[in-house]
Design an enzyme around this catalytic site. Sequence first.
Site, PDB file in Angstrom:
ATOM      1  N   SER A 195      55.008  69.766  64.926  1.00  0.00           N
ATOM      2  CA  SER A 195      56.373  69.277  65.091  1.00  0.00           C
ATOM      3  C   SER A 195      56.942  69.771  66.420  1.00  0.00           C
ATOM      4  O   SER A 195      56.195  70.235  67.290  1.00  0.00           O
ATOM      5  CB  SER A 195      57.247  69.738  63.919  1.00  0.00           C
ATOM      6  OG  SER A 195      58.510  69.103  63.961  1.00  0.00           O
TER       7      SER A 195
ATOM      8  N   LYS B 240      62.717  69.502  69.196  1.00  0.00           N
ATOM      9  CA  LYS B 240      63.672  68.383  69.247  1.00  0.00           C
ATOM     10  C   LYS B 240      64.030  67.863  67.862  1.00  0.00           C
ATOM     11  O   LYS B 240      64.927  67.012  67.723  1.00  0.00           O
ATOM     12  CB  LYS B 240      63.097  67.257  70.106  1.00  0.00           C
ATOM     13  CG  LYS B 240      62.930  67.668  71.570  1.00  0.00           C
ATOM     14  CD  LYS B 240      62.226  66.607  72.388  1.00  0.00           C
ATOM     15  CE  LYS B 240      62.114  67.043  73.848  1.00  0.00           C
ATOM     16  NZ  LYS B 240      61.289  68.257  74.010  1.00  0.00           N
TER      17      LYS B 240
ATOM     18  N   SER C 222      50.348  65.617  78.468  1.00  0.00           N
ATOM     19  CA  SER C 222      50.572  64.257  78.934  1.00  0.00           C
ATOM     20  C   SER C 222      52.017  63.849  78.670  1.00  0.00           C
ATOM     21  O   SER C 222      52.562  64.078  77.591  1.00  0.00           O
ATOM     22  CB  SER C 222      49.619  63.293  78.218  1.00  0.00           C
ATOM     23  OG  SER C 222      49.804  63.357  76.818  1.00  0.00           O
TER      24      SER C 222
ATOM     25  N   GLU D  37      68.779  62.881  75.613  1.00  0.00           N
ATOM     26  CA  GLU D  37      68.369  64.159  76.174  1.00  0.00           C
ATOM     27  C   GLU D  37      69.483  65.187  76.057  1.00  0.00           C
ATOM     28  O   GLU D  37      70.658  64.880  76.279  1.00  0.00           O
ATOM     29  CB  GLU D  37      67.989  63.971  77.650  1.00  0.00           C
ATOM     30  CG  GLU D  37      67.273  65.151  78.255  1.00  0.00           C
ATOM     31  CD  GLU D  37      66.740  64.832  79.640  1.00  0.00           C
ATOM     32  OE1 GLU D  37      65.588  65.197  79.924  1.00  0.00           O
ATOM     33  OE2 GLU D  37      67.467  64.218  80.446  1.00  0.00           O
TER      34      GLU D  37
END
Length: 616
Positions: A409, A412, A455, A545
């Site tokens: 997890s 966020k 990535s 964000e």
Amino acid sequence: MKNIVSRLRRALTSKSWLPDLALIALAWWAAFWLRFNLGLPSPYVTDALVTTPIALACMALGLLLARVPRQSWRYVSLADLRHLAGGVALGAVLTTAAVMGLRVEGFPRSVFPISALLTLVLLAGARAAWRTLVERARAHGQPGQAQQPLLVVGTLEEADQALRMLKGVAGWHVAGVVSPDAQDAGRTLHGVRVLGDVQSLADIAAAQRAGTVLLASPPGAPLRREVLMRWSGSGLSLLTWPSADELLGPGAVPNPRKVQLEDLLGRTPVELDAQGLAGLFSGQTVLVTGAGGSIGAELCRQAARLGTARLVCVDQSEVAIYQLEQELRRSHPAMEGCYYTASVREPDRLAAIARAHRPGVVLHAAAYKHVPLMETRNEIEALRTNVLGTLNAARVAGEVGAARFVLVSTDKAVNPTSVMGASKRLAEQVVQAVAARYAATRFVSVRFGNVLGSSGSVVPLFSAQIARGGPVTVTHPDIVRYFMTIPEAAQLVLQAGLMGQSGQIFVLDMGEPVKIVDLARMLIRLSGRGEAEVPIAFTGLRPGEKLYEELLADDETTEPTPHPKLRVAKVAPVAADAAQGIEAWIAQAGAEPAAPALREWLRGRVPEYRAEPVRF
């Protein structure tokens, strides 16, 4: 008895005895010579001749019992010299007993301690001299090979370790040591002089014509950042030693390498319960979803190192799974690897794979994690992969009787402001709900922050922007994130899977948060340039964000675990039917559901989700 005879035969036929025996005989005669004030009266010449074979035999026996003949002169160490001293002492006792037993009239007893001392000095000196010659020859390298001047930066203790390691590396000439303590100037280590303090590094490098600096400080040390931020871009090439994880990799060579961002933000190495993890993974079948991703691939590497018998790797990317297959075949040829190009969104296919292999451990790393990308036009994809995919994987683990299921997890998921974060929080709830149905399987979730070099992360983006000459785009000057390295994250995921009780959510100790703008500055410096050449531009926060990430929700607390970097989140209990209705709603939503409706449904499932207005 046969083994003793065999050892004795090998020792006696070893060529290493020849110089030792010669030196022992020399020490015996020198002891007589010193005993009589640098002269040997004729009556005692006979005593020396008669007792020399006895001294040789007894001293050789003492050295043999101490295993001195097995020592490699080229790599002799202090421990070897201690063994040598013990062998000489034993040989001296045997020699004394044997000669005194002969009752040689008037034999000078002081010869015994003098000869023992001389024997130790000669044997130790011969070994030290040989090692010195070998190291000097190695330092000069092959004929015609250039020797690059190198400065070692670190405390005396750190420099000592670095100099020892450099003795086995050709191509470098250590021009001096640079210490953070100015009082160390003028001291020497291994014959290398401390030339000054870190403040004078540039001047010292110019004086020694050294363009390369080896940072001997450990990862995360303030000295590393200081050297980087002050002298990167000044023409100095900064090196460090590879980490333990890098040295475990295939084809790894223990040579200095260029400093990377992980070396500056790194923390103390993770301490794992090696015995417990080996018991969990050794000889087992392990299934990893998202195996082609940064975290998934590292989980595969760690599981393989722990002795996994069969590794089942699942990823929807053909390229990623192919690259992983090639790597693991090279590094772990004895392990059985099974590689599938499949999606966790297809429950039947996932169940067929699991039934074919019956994994004992399932590590679920498959997810969409890019916040802005999942925030607009792709919201339903985040739900299908992060929520529905987790539900499928958890059910399959329970149905095949896996001992452990671990969900990877994110921070966020705490007080989420994005669809991606809310989907991962819902995934945690799904895992807890499924855990109530399958008592034989331990279901745990692990939250952590950003992973360096993964990535889609900020580091590859910044690196590409720097390569183009900038600007490096940072959303906000005050935005901060928690960071950890890929191996550290994977190791803690495995540790949590070992320790966790079913339904628990683990929080990783992410250390201190780092400003993204400071991260950008470090990367610019690592490239050998400054902000004048590669500017930083602020672009504003993106959809979904946050300025900072939280590892725990406001109404949550944590409790410690036996592992210092793992804590358990105390979250509100999840209803047993928390997973019901998810599949039906996602199927009913169709290919392109209305974004407001999707967010409203998600808010009903995750009350702490605070959706922000979508900006197109």
